[in-house]
Motif scaffolding. Structure first.
Motif, PDB file in Angstrom:
ATOM      1  N   VAL A 107       1.071  -1.228  -0.068  1.00  0.00           N
ATOM      2  CA  VAL A 107       0.059  -0.157   0.013  1.00  0.00           C
ATOM      3  C   VAL A 107       0.680   0.652   0.405  1.00  0.00           C
ATOM      4  O   VAL A 107       1.523   1.600   0.815  1.00  0.00           O
ATOM      5  N   GLN A 108       0.648   2.591  -1.050  1.00  0.00           N
ATOM      6  CA  GLN A 108       1.795   3.253  -0.589  1.00  0.00           C
ATOM      7  C   GLN A 108       0.438   4.184   0.380  1.00  0.00           C
ATOM      8  O   GLN A 108      -0.573   4.241   0.058  1.00  0.00           O
ATOM      9  N   VAL A 109       1.008   5.030   0.999  1.00  0.00           N
ATOM     10  CA  VAL A 109       0.045   5.397   2.364  1.00  0.00           C
ATOM     11  C   VAL A 109       0.624   7.217   2.372  1.00  0.00           C
ATOM     12  O   VAL A 109       0.236   7.799   2.884  1.00  0.00           O
ATOM     13  N   ASN A 110       0.661   7.566   1.464  1.00  0.00           N
ATOM     14  CA  ASN A 110       1.029   8.725   1.184  1.00  0.00           C
ATOM     15  C   ASN A 110       0.838   9.168  -0.464  1.00  0.00           C
ATOM     16  O   ASN A 110       1.020   8.596  -1.447  1.00  0.00           O
ATOM     17  N   THR A 111       0.969  10.919  -0.983  1.00  0.00           N
ATOM     18  CA  THR A 111       1.106  11.074  -1.552  1.00  0.00           C
ATOM     19  C   THR A 111       2.189  12.383  -2.004  1.00  0.00           C
ATOM     20  O   THR A 111       2.235  12.902  -0.799  1.00  0.00           O
ATOM     21  N   ARG A 120       5.315   8.468   7.186  1.00  0.00           N
ATOM     22  CA  ARG A 120       4.511   9.435   6.246  1.00  0.00           C
ATOM     23  C   ARG A 120       3.290   9.132   6.138  1.00  0.00           C
ATOM     24  O   ARG A 120       2.573   8.727   4.707  1.00  0.00           O
ATOM     25  N   TYR A 121       2.423   8.157   6.691  1.00  0.00           N
ATOM     26  CA  TYR A 121       0.896   7.946   7.158  1.00  0.00           C
ATOM     27  C   TYR A 121       0.126   8.883   6.141  1.00  0.00           C
ATOM     28  O   TYR A 121      -0.140  10.206   7.326  1.00  0.00           O
ATOM     29  N   ALA A 124      -2.928   7.922   4.094  1.00  0.00           N
ATOM     30  CA  ALA A 124      -4.810   7.255   3.825  1.00  0.00           C
ATOM     31  C   ALA A 124      -4.180   6.839   2.673  1.00  0.00           C
ATOM     32  O   ALA A 124      -3.067   6.599   2.139  1.00  0.00           O
ATOM     33  N   PRO A 125      -4.397   4.807   2.835  1.00  0.00           N
ATOM     34  CA  PRO A 125      -4.164   4.188   2.068  1.00  0.00           C
ATOM     35  C   PRO A 125      -4.428   4.950   0.355  1.00  0.00           C
ATOM     36  O   PRO A 125      -5.874   5.576   0.303  1.00  0.00           O
ATOM     37  N   ASN A 126      -3.167   5.298  -0.241  1.00  0.00           N
ATOM     38  CA  ASN A 126      -3.262   5.547  -2.079  1.00  0.00           C
ATOM     39  C   ASN A 126      -3.734   5.103  -3.072  1.00  0.00           C
ATOM     40  O   ASN A 126      -4.469   5.084  -3.666  1.00  0.00           O
ATOM     41  N   LYS A 127      -2.743   4.096  -2.932  1.00  0.00           N
ATOM     42  CA  LYS A 127      -2.703   2.595  -4.317  1.00  0.00           C
ATOM     43  C   LYS A 127      -2.313   1.800  -3.532  1.00  0.00           C
ATOM     44  O   LYS A 127      -1.772   1.578  -2.691  1.00  0.00           O
ATOM     45  N   ALA A 128      -2.897   1.097  -4.352  1.00  0.00           N
ATOM     46  CA  ALA A 128      -2.766  -0.744  -3.863  1.00  0.00           C
ATOM     47  C   ALA A 128      -3.143  -1.807  -4.715  1.00  0.00           C
ATOM     48  O   ALA A 128      -2.589  -1.528  -5.875  1.00  0.00           O
ATOM     49  N   VAL A 129      -1.594  -2.483  -4.299  1.00  0.00           N
ATOM     50  CA  VAL A 129      -1.066  -3.638  -5.473  1.00  0.00           C
ATOM     51  C   VAL A 129      -0.542  -4.950  -4.992  1.00  0.00           C
ATOM     52  O   VAL A 129      -0.523  -4.926  -3.202  1.00  0.00           O
ATOM     53  N   VAL A 130      -1.503  -6.299  -5.245  1.00  0.00           N
ATOM     54  CA  VAL A 130      -1.242  -7.486  -4.806  1.00  0.00           C
ATOM     55  C   VAL A 130      -0.118  -8.057  -5.551  1.00  0.00           C
ATOM     56  O   VAL A 130      -0.598  -8.615  -7.200  1.00  0.00           O
ATOM     57  N   PHE A 131       0.350  -9.397  -5.440  1.00  0.00           N
ATOM     58  CA  PHE A 131       1.204 -10.204  -6.036  1.00  0.00           C
ATOM     59  C   PHE A 131       0.013 -11.333  -5.604  1.00  0.00           C
ATOM     60  O   PHE A 131       0.903 -12.048  -4.922  1.00  0.00           O
TER      61      PHE A 131
END
Length: 103
Positions: A44-48, A90-91, A93-100
């Motif tokens: 999860v990307q936690v910032n922008t 640097r949290y 909010a969740p900004n982007k998410a990736v699952v493998f």
């Protein structure tokens, strides 16, 4: 891994280890919870902004009806510590998410 693009990193992981990247339906806490429940950790990307920061969310230990970032556990590569999602470096909010997932 490749530093030039996210796409190159994803292709390297897919080709080398047999995984493909997918994203949850959204980056809401509910979507992250459902992905964890199906057995997959979520990156999860936690910032922008210009200083992107990503963490790996590995579990949820709260009430499933009232989701809170305080109840998600993540591994933060900034300091290599396990912590709650809301205290990730640097949290915001969740900004982007990736699952493998295994292809």
């Amino acid at each position: 891994l490749h530093s030039t693009s996210r796409r190159q990193r994803q292709m390297c992981i897919r080709d080398r280890y047999g995984y493909k990247s997918t994203g949850p339906d959204s980056t809401s806490l509910k979507s992250i919870y459902n992905t964890l429940k199906s057995g997959y950790p979520v990156i999860v990307q936690v910032n922008t902004g210009s200083m992107e920061h990503w963490v790996v969310v590995t579990k949820y230990s709260g009430n499933s009806t009232t989701l809170s970032a305080d109840d998600f556990t993540c591994i933060d590569p900034w300091d290599a510590k396990t912590k709650v999602l809301s205290s990730a470096t640097r949290y915001s909010a969740p900004n982007k998410a990736v699952v493998f997932k295994k292809s």
